[in-house]
Scaffold this motif. Structure first.
Motif, PDB file in Angstrom:
ATOM      1  N   TRP A  65       0.837  -1.202   0.000  1.00 47.36           N
ATOM      2  CA  TRP A  65       0.000   0.000   0.000  1.00 47.36           C
ATOM      3  C   TRP A  65       0.869   1.249   0.000  1.00 47.36           C
ATOM      4  CZ3 TRP A  65      -3.920  -1.680   4.355  1.00 47.36           C
ATOM      5  CH2 TRP A  65      -4.893  -2.533   3.804  1.00 47.36           C
ATOM      6  N   ILE A  66       1.940   1.236   0.788  1.00 45.70           N
ATOM      7  CA  ILE A  66       2.839   2.383   0.857  1.00 45.70           C
ATOM      8  C   ILE A  66       3.555   2.589  -0.482  1.00 45.70           C
ATOM      9  CG2 ILE A  66       4.974   3.256   1.908  1.00 45.70           C
ATOM     10  CD1 ILE A  66       4.142   1.743   4.464  1.00 45.70           C
ATOM     11  N   ALA A  67       3.909   1.508  -1.143  1.00 51.89           N
ATOM     12  CA  ALA A  67       4.694   1.588  -2.376  1.00 51.89           C
ATOM     13  C   ALA A  67       3.897   2.133  -3.558  1.00 51.89           C
ATOM     14  CB  ALA A  67       5.256   0.208  -2.723  1.00 51.89           C
ATOM     15  N   GLN A  68       2.574   2.045  -3.493  1.00 49.25           N
ATOM     16  CA  GLN A  68       1.725   2.512  -4.590  1.00 49.25           C
ATOM     17  C   GLN A  68       1.346   3.981  -4.400  1.00 49.25           C
ATOM     18  OE1 GLN A  68      -1.625  -0.201  -4.550  1.00 49.25           O
ATOM     19  NE2 GLN A  68      -0.270  -1.947  -4.313  1.00 49.25           N
ATOM     20  N   ASP A  69       0.808   4.587  -5.459  1.00 47.72           N
ATOM     21  CA  ASP A  69       0.336   5.969  -5.358  1.00 47.72           C
ATOM     22  C   ASP A  69      -0.880   6.082  -4.444  1.00 47.72           C
ATOM     23  OD1 ASP A  69       2.310   6.954  -7.014  1.00 47.72           O
ATOM     24  OD2 ASP A  69       1.083   6.805  -8.813  1.00 47.72           O
ATOM     25  N   LYS A  70      -1.666   5.050  -4.400  1.00 42.03           N
ATOM     26  CA  LYS A  70      -2.841   5.021  -3.525  1.00 42.03           C
ATOM     27  C   LYS A  70      -2.821   3.727  -2.760  1.00 42.03           C
ATOM     28  CE  LYS A  70      -5.498   8.259  -6.044  1.00 42.03           C
ATOM     29  NZ  LYS A  70      -6.689   8.697  -6.654  1.00 42.03           N
ATOM     30  N   LEU A  95       8.797   1.257   8.942  1.00 46.60           N
ATOM     31  CA  LEU A  95       8.435   1.643   7.577  1.00 46.60           C
ATOM     32  C   LEU A  95       8.248   3.151   7.423  1.00 46.60           C
ATOM     33  CD1 LEU A  95       5.746  -1.134   6.908  1.00 46.60           C
ATOM     34  CD2 LEU A  95       8.176  -1.188   6.306  1.00 46.60           C
ATOM     35  N   LEU A  96       8.131   3.863   8.524  1.00 45.47           N
ATOM     36  CA  LEU A  96       7.831   5.298   8.477  1.00 45.47           C
ATOM     37  C   LEU A  96       9.033   6.137   8.081  1.00 45.47           C
ATOM     38  CD1 LEU A  96       5.725   5.746  11.755  1.00 45.47           C
ATOM     39  CD2 LEU A  96       4.884   5.398   9.409  1.00 45.47           C
ATOM     40  N   ASP A  97       8.771   7.187   7.316  1.00 44.06           N
ATOM     41  CA  ASP A  97       9.770   8.208   7.034  1.00 44.06           C
ATOM     42  C   ASP A  97       9.781   9.236   8.165  1.00 44.06           C
ATOM     43  OD1 ASP A  97      10.412   7.093   4.497  1.00 44.06           O
ATOM     44  OD2 ASP A  97       8.632   8.052   3.659  1.00 44.06           O
ATOM     45  N   LYS A  98       8.576   9.530   8.682  1.00 47.01           N
ATOM     46  CA  LYS A  98       8.432  10.476   9.784  1.00 47.01           C
ATOM     47  C   LYS A  98       7.295  10.016  10.671  1.00 47.01           C
ATOM     48  CE  LYS A  98      10.032  14.648   7.572  1.00 47.01           C
ATOM     49  NZ  LYS A  98      10.118  14.805   6.175  1.00 47.01           N
ATOM     50  N   GLU A  99       7.455  10.187  11.975  1.00 46.15           N
ATOM     51  CA  GLU A  99       6.373   9.912  12.905  1.00 46.15           C
ATOM     52  C   GLU A  99       5.669  11.235  13.235  1.00 46.15           C
ATOM     53  OE1 GLU A  99       5.386   7.533  17.062  1.00 46.15           O
ATOM     54  OE2 GLU A  99       7.429   7.498  16.266  1.00 46.15           O
ATOM     55  N   ALA A 129       4.751   7.529   5.415  1.00 45.85           N
ATOM     56  CA  ALA A 129       5.675   6.647   4.700  1.00 45.85           C
ATOM     57  C   ALA A 129       5.408   6.790   3.206  1.00 45.85           C
ATOM     58  CB  ALA A 129       5.480   5.194   5.130  1.00 45.85           C
ATOM     59  N   ASN A 130       6.386   7.242   2.467  1.00 48.10           N
ATOM     60  CA  ASN A 130       6.270   7.411   1.018  1.00 48.10           C
ATOM     61  C   ASN A 130       4.995   8.172   0.645  1.00 48.10           C
ATOM     62  OD1 ASN A 130       7.142   7.165  -1.655  1.00 48.10           O
ATOM     63  ND2 ASN A 130       6.003   5.266  -1.956  1.00 48.10           N
ATOM     64  N   LEU A 165      -3.772  17.910   7.288  1.00 48.63           N
ATOM     65  CA  LEU A 165      -2.788  17.041   6.624  1.00 48.63           C
ATOM     66  C   LEU A 165      -2.992  16.953   5.118  1.00 48.63           C
ATOM     67  CD1 LEU A 165      -2.585  14.153   9.247  1.00 48.63           C
ATOM     68  CD2 LEU A 165      -0.884  15.942   8.815  1.00 48.63           C
ATOM     69  N   VAL A 166      -4.204  17.161   4.643  1.00 49.56           N
ATOM     70  CA  VAL A 166      -4.485  17.064   3.207  1.00 49.56           C
ATOM     71  C   VAL A 166      -3.714  18.126   2.429  1.00 49.56           C
ATOM     72  CG1 VAL A 166      -6.274  17.076   1.418  1.00 49.56           C
ATOM     73  CG2 VAL A 166      -6.755  16.082   3.664  1.00 49.56           C
ATOM     74  N   GLU A 167      -3.663  19.331   2.964  1.00 47.44           N
ATOM     75  CA  GLU A 167      -2.963  20.399   2.240  1.00 47.44           C
ATOM     76  C   GLU A 167      -1.454  20.174   2.185  1.00 47.44           C
ATOM     77  OE1 GLU A 167      -4.155  23.968   4.203  1.00 47.44           O
ATOM     78  OE2 GLU A 167      -3.059  23.506   6.025  1.00 47.44           O
ATOM     79  N   LEU A 168      -0.942  19.285   3.028  1.00 48.55           N
ATOM     80  CA  LEU A 168       0.491  18.986   3.009  1.00 48.55           C
ATOM     81  C   LEU A 168       0.836  17.877   2.014  1.00 48.55           C
ATOM     82  CD1 LEU A 168       1.206  19.044   6.842  1.00 48.55           C
ATOM     83  CD2 LEU A 168       1.538  20.896   5.178  1.00 48.55           C
ATOM     84  N   MET A 169      -0.163  17.139   1.545  1.00 47.56           N
ATOM     85  CA  MET A 169       0.097  15.982   0.671  1.00 47.56           C
ATOM     86  C   MET A 169       0.966  16.288  -0.548  1.00 47.56           C
ATOM     87  SD  MET A 169      -3.319  13.694   0.746  1.00 47.56           S
ATOM     88  CE  MET A 169      -3.599  12.625   2.139  1.00 47.56           C
ATOM     89  N   PRO A 170       0.727  17.366  -1.256  1.00 49.79           N
ATOM     90  CA  PRO A 170       1.597  17.609  -2.428  1.00 49.79           C
ATOM     91  C   PRO A 170       3.058  17.824  -2.065  1.00 49.79           C
ATOM     92  CG  PRO A 170      -0.368  18.977  -2.506  1.00 49.79           C
ATOM     93  CD  PRO A 170      -0.337  18.319  -1.150  1.00 49.79           C
ATOM     94  N   ARG A 171       3.339  18.226  -0.832  1.00 49.28           N
ATOM     95  CA  ARG A 171       4.709  18.518  -0.418  1.00 49.28           C
ATOM     96  C   ARG A 171       5.398  17.346   0.241  1.00 49.28           C
ATOM     97  NH1 ARG A 171       4.077  24.206   2.555  1.00 49.28           N
ATOM     98  NH2 ARG A 171       3.154  22.809   4.050  1.00 49.28           N
ATOM     99  N   LEU A 172       4.680  16.276   0.491  1.00 41.69           N
ATOM    100  CA  LEU A 172       5.289  15.139   1.188  1.00 41.69           C
ATOM    101  C   LEU A 172       6.357  14.496   0.328  1.00 41.69           C
ATOM    102  CD1 LEU A 172       2.210  13.497   2.867  1.00 41.69           C
ATOM    103  CD2 LEU A 172       3.962  14.868   3.941  1.00 41.69           C
TER     104      LEU A 172
END
Length: 172
Positions: A65-70, A95-99, A129-130, A165-172
């Protein structure tokens, strides 16, 4: 009168994973509660699964799930306690990049109102994660409802101000 521009709702694809040695699709109350609430909010159930409380089996579901776009978000329920089989943090945290440490802290503060000091037994947490948000919740249906209603639903709603958190998605 506010100068803020009104924002439209942004629907997300959300996967739900129940982690339990005893739950089945028929008796998975917590997983059903999360699916119903996210759909009622306007989001989409990307996929729903149930796995035993085994860190390798948990990772076998979460990693693809993490490896895919959705999905954009993964909600897990179960395995966050302190008993011998509770292994969700050990499975997912590597598996997390950031907690997102504030989530677990806020969850326990809110839970204190309901279950008093028993909240210290919860190892609920969240992270990224990703570019995928992951929220790991207790197996209790009440805890899942409370986490969604008081925390997660607001942070996964693009209309929530001052930020979400939604507004941060493009910057993740």
């Amino acid at each position: 009168m506010s100068d803020e521009i009104k924002r439209d709702f942004v629907d997300l694809d959300i996967a739900v994973l129940t982690i339990s040695d005893t739950r089945t699709e028929e008796n998975d109350k917590s997983g059903k509660i999360l699916c119903k609430r996210l759909q009622t909010a306007g989001h989409n159930v990307h996929e729903k699964a149930i796995v035993p409380d085994d860190k390798y089996r948990i990772r076998a579901v979460v990693s693809p799930w993490i490896a895919q776009d959705k999905p954009n978000v993964i909600l897990t329920t179960g395995g966050t306690g302190v008993t011998g089989r509770d292994g969700t943090p050990e499975a997912v945290k590597p598996l997390l990049d950031k907690e997102i440490t504030g989530f677990g802290e806020m969850f326990r503060v809110l839970s204190f109102e309901t279950i008093a000091t028993s909240t210290l037994q919860s190892r609920a947490f969240a992270g990224v994660a990703n570019r995928t948000y992951i929220f790991c919740l207790p197996g209790s249906s009440g805890a899942c409802a409370e986490a969604w209603d008081k925390l997660i639903s607001h942070q996964l709603d693009y209309r929530t101000r001052p930020c979400n958190l939604v507004e941060l998605m493009p910057r993740l």
